[in-house]
Design a protein around this motif. Structure first.
Motif, PDB file in Angstrom:
ATOM      1  N   GLY A 184     112.779 -85.865 -54.991  1.00  0.00           N
ATOM      2  CA  GLY A 184     112.174 -84.931 -55.742  1.00  0.00           C
ATOM      3  C   GLY A 184     113.377 -84.222 -56.450  1.00  0.00           C
ATOM      4  O   GLY A 184     113.392 -83.990 -57.771  1.00  0.00           O
ATOM      5  N   PHE A 239     111.367 -87.521 -49.354  1.00  0.00           N
ATOM      6  CA  PHE A 239     110.822 -86.842 -50.350  1.00  0.00           C
ATOM      7  C   PHE A 239     111.630 -85.577 -50.890  1.00  0.00           C
ATOM      8  O   PHE A 239     111.678 -85.396 -52.179  1.00  0.00           O
ATOM      9  CB  PHE A 239     109.370 -86.359 -50.055  1.00  0.00           C
ATOM     10  CG  PHE A 239     108.408 -87.070 -49.968  1.00  0.00           C
ATOM     11  CD1 PHE A 239     107.882 -87.934 -51.250  1.00  0.00           C
ATOM     12  CD2 PHE A 239     107.496 -87.484 -48.944  1.00  0.00           C
ATOM     13  CE1 PHE A 239     106.859 -88.809 -51.066  1.00  0.00           C
ATOM     14  CE2 PHE A 239     106.471 -88.275 -48.702  1.00  0.00           C
ATOM     15  CZ  PHE A 239     105.965 -89.024 -50.033  1.00  0.00           C
ATOM     16  N   THR A 299     102.818 -83.668 -51.636  1.00  0.00           N
ATOM     17  CA  THR A 299     103.713 -83.503 -52.675  1.00  0.00           C
ATOM     18  C   THR A 299     102.899 -82.558 -53.826  1.00  0.00           C
ATOM     19  O   THR A 299     102.376 -83.166 -54.696  1.00  0.00           O
ATOM     20  CB  THR A 299     104.329 -84.904 -52.971  1.00  0.00           C
ATOM     21  OG1 THR A 299     103.127 -85.584 -53.452  1.00  0.00           O
ATOM     22  CG2 THR A 299     105.061 -85.478 -52.125  1.00  0.00           C
ATOM     23  N   HIS A 300     103.203 -81.331 -53.841  1.00  0.00           N
ATOM     24  CA  HIS A 300     102.614 -80.357 -54.625  1.00  0.00           C
ATOM     25  C   HIS A 300     103.225 -80.292 -56.035  1.00  0.00           C
ATOM     26  O   HIS A 300     104.326 -79.497 -55.739  1.00  0.00           O
ATOM     27  CB  HIS A 300     102.054 -79.137 -54.024  1.00  0.00           C
ATOM     28  CG  HIS A 300     101.169 -78.380 -54.947  1.00  0.00           C
ATOM     29  ND1 HIS A 300     101.250 -76.822 -54.636  1.00  0.00           N
ATOM     30  CD2 HIS A 300     100.397 -78.529 -55.919  1.00  0.00           C
ATOM     31  CE1 HIS A 300     100.408 -76.275 -55.408  1.00  0.00           C
ATOM     32  NE2 HIS A 300      99.964 -77.210 -56.221  1.00  0.00           N
ATOM     33  N   ILE A 329     100.229 -91.914 -55.112  1.00  0.00           N
ATOM     34  CA  ILE A 329     100.047 -90.159 -55.079  1.00  0.00           C
ATOM     35  C   ILE A 329      98.588 -90.026 -55.623  1.00  0.00           C
ATOM     36  O   ILE A 329      98.160 -90.629 -56.734  1.00  0.00           O
ATOM     37  CB  ILE A 329     100.990 -89.528 -56.362  1.00  0.00           C
ATOM     38  CG1 ILE A 329     102.474 -89.703 -56.069  1.00  0.00           C
ATOM     39  CG2 ILE A 329     100.649 -87.896 -56.403  1.00  0.00           C
ATOM     40  CD1 ILE A 329     103.245 -89.416 -57.044  1.00  0.00           C
ATOM     41  N   SER A 339     100.906 -89.850 -50.656  1.00  0.00           N
ATOM     42  CA  SER A 339     101.162 -88.296 -50.771  1.00  0.00           C
ATOM     43  C   SER A 339      99.845 -87.717 -51.525  1.00  0.00           C
ATOM     44  O   SER A 339      99.184 -88.682 -52.402  1.00  0.00           O
ATOM     45  CB  SER A 339     102.177 -87.859 -51.359  1.00  0.00           C
ATOM     46  OG  SER A 339     102.299 -88.168 -52.752  1.00  0.00           O
ATOM     47  N   LEU A 392     108.603 -78.487 -56.623  1.00  0.00           N
ATOM     48  CA  LEU A 392     107.810 -79.657 -55.999  1.00  0.00           C
ATOM     49  C   LEU A 392     107.759 -79.230 -54.327  1.00  0.00           C
ATOM     50  O   LEU A 392     108.794 -79.301 -53.941  1.00  0.00           O
ATOM     51  CB  LEU A 392     108.586 -81.113 -56.154  1.00  0.00           C
ATOM     52  CG  LEU A 392     107.743 -82.151 -55.348  1.00  0.00           C
ATOM     53  CD1 LEU A 392     106.452 -82.298 -55.734  1.00  0.00           C
ATOM     54  CD2 LEU A 392     108.773 -83.558 -55.399  1.00  0.00           C
ATOM     55  N   TRP A 418     105.010 -95.982 -54.170  1.00  0.00           N
ATOM     56  CA  TRP A 418     104.575 -94.646 -53.755  1.00  0.00           C
ATOM     57  C   TRP A 418     103.343 -94.394 -54.203  1.00  0.00           C
ATOM     58  O   TRP A 418     103.028 -94.856 -55.645  1.00  0.00           O
ATOM     59  CB  TRP A 418     105.529 -93.388 -54.273  1.00  0.00           C
ATOM     60  CG  TRP A 418     105.193 -92.033 -54.116  1.00  0.00           C
ATOM     61  CD1 TRP A 418     104.002 -91.694 -53.523  1.00  0.00           C
ATOM     62  CD2 TRP A 418     105.801 -91.052 -54.544  1.00  0.00           C
ATOM     63  NE1 TRP A 418     104.233 -90.197 -53.485  1.00  0.00           N
ATOM     64  CE2 TRP A 418     105.416 -89.619 -54.093  1.00  0.00           C
ATOM     65  CE3 TRP A 418     107.156 -90.978 -55.033  1.00  0.00           C
ATOM     66  CZ2 TRP A 418     105.986 -88.634 -54.335  1.00  0.00           C
ATOM     67  CZ3 TRP A 418     107.868 -89.861 -55.388  1.00  0.00           C
ATOM     68  CH2 TRP A 418     107.018 -88.509 -54.991  1.00  0.00           C
ATOM     69  N   ASN A 471      98.392 -84.378 -54.090  1.00  0.00           N
ATOM     70  CA  ASN A 471      99.047 -83.284 -54.952  1.00  0.00           C
ATOM     71  C   ASN A 471      98.122 -81.751 -54.797  1.00  0.00           C
ATOM     72  O   ASN A 471      97.833 -81.173 -55.457  1.00  0.00           O
ATOM     73  CB  ASN A 471      98.982 -83.586 -56.298  1.00  0.00           C
ATOM     74  CG  ASN A 471      99.613 -82.639 -57.246  1.00  0.00           C
ATOM     75  OD1 ASN A 471     100.759 -82.152 -57.149  1.00  0.00           O
ATOM     76  ND2 ASN A 471      98.659 -82.025 -58.185  1.00  0.00           N
ATOM     77  N   THR A 517     113.014 -78.924 -54.645  1.00  0.00           N
ATOM     78  CA  THR A 517     111.975 -79.237 -53.673  1.00  0.00           C
ATOM     79  C   THR A 517     112.011 -78.472 -52.389  1.00  0.00           C
ATOM     80  O   THR A 517     113.126 -77.951 -52.128  1.00  0.00           O
ATOM     81  CB  THR A 517     112.573 -80.828 -52.986  1.00  0.00           C
ATOM     82  OG1 THR A 517     113.794 -80.863 -52.720  1.00  0.00           O
ATOM     83  CG2 THR A 517     112.105 -81.684 -54.229  1.00  0.00           C
ATOM     84  N   CYS A 529     102.329 -87.224 -46.802  1.00  0.00           N
ATOM     85  CA  CYS A 529     102.881 -85.852 -47.158  1.00  0.00           C
ATOM     86  C   CYS A 529     101.962 -85.228 -48.210  1.00  0.00           C
ATOM     87  O   CYS A 529     101.517 -86.112 -48.969  1.00  0.00           O
ATOM     88  CB  CYS A 529     104.415 -86.163 -47.223  1.00  0.00           C
ATOM     89  SG  CYS A 529     105.281 -84.855 -46.853  1.00  0.00           S
ATOM     90  N   ILE A 547     106.933 -79.785 -50.763  1.00  0.00           N
ATOM     91  CA  ILE A 547     106.813 -80.940 -49.730  1.00  0.00           C
ATOM     92  C   ILE A 547     106.385 -80.298 -48.305  1.00  0.00           C
ATOM     93  O   ILE A 547     106.655 -79.501 -47.833  1.00  0.00           O
ATOM     94  CB  ILE A 547     108.085 -81.465 -49.650  1.00  0.00           C
ATOM     95  CG1 ILE A 547     108.907 -82.158 -50.966  1.00  0.00           C
ATOM     96  CG2 ILE A 547     107.863 -82.821 -48.543  1.00  0.00           C
ATOM     97  CD1 ILE A 547     108.177 -83.063 -51.638  1.00  0.00           C
TER      98      ILE A 547
END
Length: 801
Positions: free
Chosen positions: A192, A188, A160-161, A106, A134, A172, A104, A136, A200, A158, A174
């Motif tokens: 998460g 995700f 992923t904040h 990020i 992903s 998190l 993964w 952020n 999530t 995707c 998504i």
């Protein structure tokens, strides 16, 4: 969902978010590669050392410094500083090839789309096909990042904040794009939740997603109301903090911590990006925000914001606040609203909120204006930012630390009653709310058969909140599943022949009613059930024994009552240990003093990762006497191996109690010997009670056998006491401790030595409990101990005397 595992993660960008996201993955045992840019020029220090821009130390300087700052920061981003070794540091120019080993990647670089695209060009070059990618980002639409990307990238990409700090804030978000595979979205959401311990929330790709859209709106709405009503900084923070189930930092202190520039940037972006939002003007900066922003008083990062720390002429620390009339710093304001004083006496948050919103004073007016505006805004955001109302509540609670989301608050105050008041204040909610009420549905949530249901707008019916089917939500059991209750505790049947005991005293303190609850729960479980979970859904497991009752008896010199109270507490702890059914303590937040002792005597601790555990009685002039001191002698004795210097291990346990050491995580509690290999972890707080129940069933199904009382605890007598005495005397002569500290320490040392024994021997638990009780009782007769208890009870501050 495809079988996929995450063994190694790459985090691109080591700023405040990137470095802390890396730390949180290390917390759960994942290897991390953390990369950042190469510096463009040398520092003066580097020049003095004769380094060049080609030296690795220089090329990694930005990532090295950022990561070291993160590791040293408070609150700590790591459960255990040793886990920093799981993070490999590098730079985006030399080390991008390392992402080929990662499952993964990020992206957490600066909020600039062109820069992000350049980073993604490199990611495309090195990443292994089929691995996750992903971003952020919190401000750039996710779909804009797909331009020029490969099909494989698009399928696995995707938003992923994470929210800062990632270890502590549970949200998190998504955010998929139309190109994201459903399997990836599902992964995700699941990962998460289960492994990162997050709530999530599946979001739409709308400006600021869900939490910031609602949270910043609520904050700006409050600012406009503050300006309109002429309220002061301190007044507002008293009104918007723990009293209404919000974080202690409330409104202005939160803005100082986050940084006013950050809040302003998000608000400005939302104003620009939402031309069709009916409440767009709320995102315009009121003067009390704009003035501080223009002066660059942005909070902690600029050493002054809405608050400023300074010192008086005597060197005493002062915290001043901005006066909105003069924009000078003045002494803090202390509000004196009659409603808030009365509200503090209402323990139940929902009842408290209802009381405050019906108050006729200025505080009530503030609550109505801000809350009703938020209710209106949230109702109008469906289906724009979310199709289901529960997502808004989940996102705001997990992202901003609210105990109740907007729709949950509305339920607490009364949906139907509030609508008419909103109309009077020109804050009409969306039409779907009227439709819901007119159809006879007067709440957004309800409970049935141990499940929490939400009102689904499309089907006009109630549905189980997705993802909660496996959770245990005690509120949902309050109808037909209460087995027994008193004023301090409630016993629930949580299904599968398992009971759960919940405390609901202040800070879940353990007093007579809770002791009665524990004994009743065990008796009922032994008669008709498979086992017992002791836990709750509150902030803390238990902050300890009821000091107020002890203080009352001690000041009245009712020593027989104190002796009886200690004896009952000890017997109850031993009953927890030696019952015929498995007892699991589900700990989270503070498990201090008596709360720690209760955990130590349970068969298993199912610990949320954020468990802060310690025997803290020394701080109030006492020693642990609910079996805590006994238990640590027993556990230390069990650690002894052939060839050990046994007194060193005993000294370590002694110091943990004598310094009232509290773990900063469940993992650190292992080093203090409070959590052992038999115990288990839960990363997601929402899953804690369900995991504890599963542990009870697992122990029962394995053929649980009641433990046998211990008679084989090794103690060292006078040899240990001599060691303790030497340390105590040295600390006293060095002015590190007071005379009273020394007295308490000697009492503690005497118990941990096993009393006045001439040589090492083995003793029973009952023997040590008796020593514990005698020491505790004698300390309650000490004036300085009473002064310490009084200071904590009435001033909320520990006293060193």
């Amino acid at each position: 969902m495809k079988n996929r595992s995450i063994k190694k993660v790459a985090v691109l960008g080591s700023g405040i978010m990137g470095s802390r996201i890396a730390c949180h993955f290390a917390n759960i045992g994942v290897e991390v590669v953390l990369l950042d840019i190469v510096p463009r020029e040398l520092t003066e220090k580097e020049k003095a050392k004769g380094l060049t821009l080609e030296d690795k130390a220089v090329r990694n300087r930005i990532v090295n410094e950022a990561f070291q700052t993160a590791v040293k920061s408070k609150p700590a981003p790591l459960y255990d500083k040793k886990d920093a070794s799981k993070v490999t540091l590098g730079n985006l120019s030399d080390d991008m090839k390392l992402i080929s080993e990662c499952d993964w990647t990020i992206e957490v670089v600066v909020e600039n789309l062109d820069i992000k695209k350049k980073v993604f060009d490199q990611v495309e070059e090195y990443r292994k096909p089929g691995t996750l990618i992903s971003s952020n980002t919190s401000g750039i639409p996710i779909h804009l990042m797909l331009d020029g990307r490969s099909d494989d990238f698009k399928k696995h990409f995707c938003g992923t904040h994470f929210f800062n700090p990632p270890r502590y804030l549970r949200l998190l978000e998504i955010i998929p794009t139309p190109e994201t595979d459903q399997d990836i979205i599902d992964f995700f959401m699941h990962y998460g939740d289960l492994y990162l311990g997050k709530t999530t929330v599946l979001c739409k790709d709308t400006p600021a997603f869900i939490a910031n859209r609602i949270g910043i709106y609520a904050m700006m709405s409050a600012m406009h109301t503050v300006e309109e009503m002429g309220l002061k900084v301190g007044e507002v923070d008293k009104l918007t903090g723990t009293l209404v189930g919000r974080p202690k930092s409330a409104t202005f202190r939160t803005m100082d911590v986050v940084g006013l520039d950050t809040t302003v940037n998000v608000a400005n972006n939302l104003y620009e990006g939402l031309p069709n939002d009916e409440s767009r003007d709320t995102f315009k900066l009121p003067n009390i925000v704009k003035e501080l922003y223009d002066r660059k008083w942005w909070g902690d990062k600029t050493k002054q914001g809405y608050y400023k720390k300074t010192k008086d002429e005597n060197g005493k620390r002062l915290i001043l606040e901005v006066d909105f009339d003069t924009y000078e710093y003045v002494e803090g304001s202390k509000p004196s609203y009659s409603s808030t004083k009365k509200a503090k006496e209402i323990d139940d948050l929902k009842e408290r909120l209802k009381f405050l919103h019906n108050a006729k004073d200025e505080a009530g007016e503030f609550y109505r204006k801000t809350s009703y505006d938020a209710f209106k805004y949230c109702s109008n955001r469906i289906p724009e930012i979310a199709d289901e109302l529960y997502k808004i509540d989940q996102a705001v609670c997990a992202g901003f630390g609210w105990e109740l989301g907007p729709f949950e608050m509305w339920d607490a105050i009364g949906v139907k009653d509030v609508i008419s008041q909103m109309e009077e204040m020109s804050m009409k909610p969306a039409q779907w709310v009227y439709d819901m009420v007119e159809a006879g549905n007067e709440s957004f949530y309800k409970s049935e058969n141990g499940q929490k249901l939400f009102y689904d707008i499309d089907s006009k019916s109630y549905k189980v909140i997705p993802g909660t089917e496996e959770l245990i939500l005690l509120d949902s059991f309050k109808g037909n599943n209460v087995v027994w209750e008193n004023d301090g505790a409630t016993l629930y049947d949580i299904g599968d022949d398992v009971l759960c005991l919940e405390f609901h005293t202040k800070m879940n303190a353990i007093g007579g009613e809770v002791i009665e609850g524990i004994n009743t729960a065990i008796a009922k479980a032994e008669a008709d059930y498979k086992g017992l979970v002791i836990g709750n859904e509150g902030q803390n497991f238990s902050a300890g024994a009821n000091l107020a009752m002890l203080f009352m008896f001690a000041t009245d010199q009712e020593y027989d009552e104190i002796n009886l109270m200690i004896s009952q507490f000890q017997k109850t702890m031993m009953r927890v240990r030696y019952s015929s059914i498995p007892v699991v303590a589900a700990t989270s937040g503070m498990a201090l003093g008596g709360g720690c002792e209760l955990s130590l005597h349970s068969d298993v601790i199912q610990a949320h990762a954020e468990t802060y555990m310690g025997l803290v009685e020394f701080g109030v002039g006492l020693i642990p006497a609910g079996g805590g001191t006994k238990e640590m002698v027993l556990r230390t004795s069990d650690l002894y191996e052939k060839g050990d210097v046994e007194l060193n291990k005993l000294q370590e346990s002694f110091m943990n109690i004598a310094t009232a050491k509290v773990s900063t995580s469940a993992k650190e509690a292992e080093y203090l010997n409070y959590i052992q290999t038999k115990d288990a972890y839960t990363y997601n707080r929402s899953r804690l009670l369900a995991d504890a129940k599963d542990k009870v069933l697992e122990m029962h199904d394995a053929g649980y056998v009641m433990p046998v009382k211990r008679e084989d605890i090794k103690v060292h007598g006078k040899t240990a006491m001599a060691m303790f005495e030497a340390g105590i005397t040295g600390m006293l002569y060095g002015n590190y401790i007071s005379e009273h500290d020394a007295k308490i320490a000697r009492k503690l040392g005497y118990v941990m030595s096993g009393g006045d024994l001439s040589s090492p021997t083995t003793v029973s638990e009952d023997y040590l409990l008796e020593l514990e009780r005698e020491a505790f009782l004698s300390l309650t007769a000490e004036r300085k101990t009473l002064e310490r208890i009084q200071s904590l009870l009435f001033k909320g501050k520990p006293l060193r005397n």
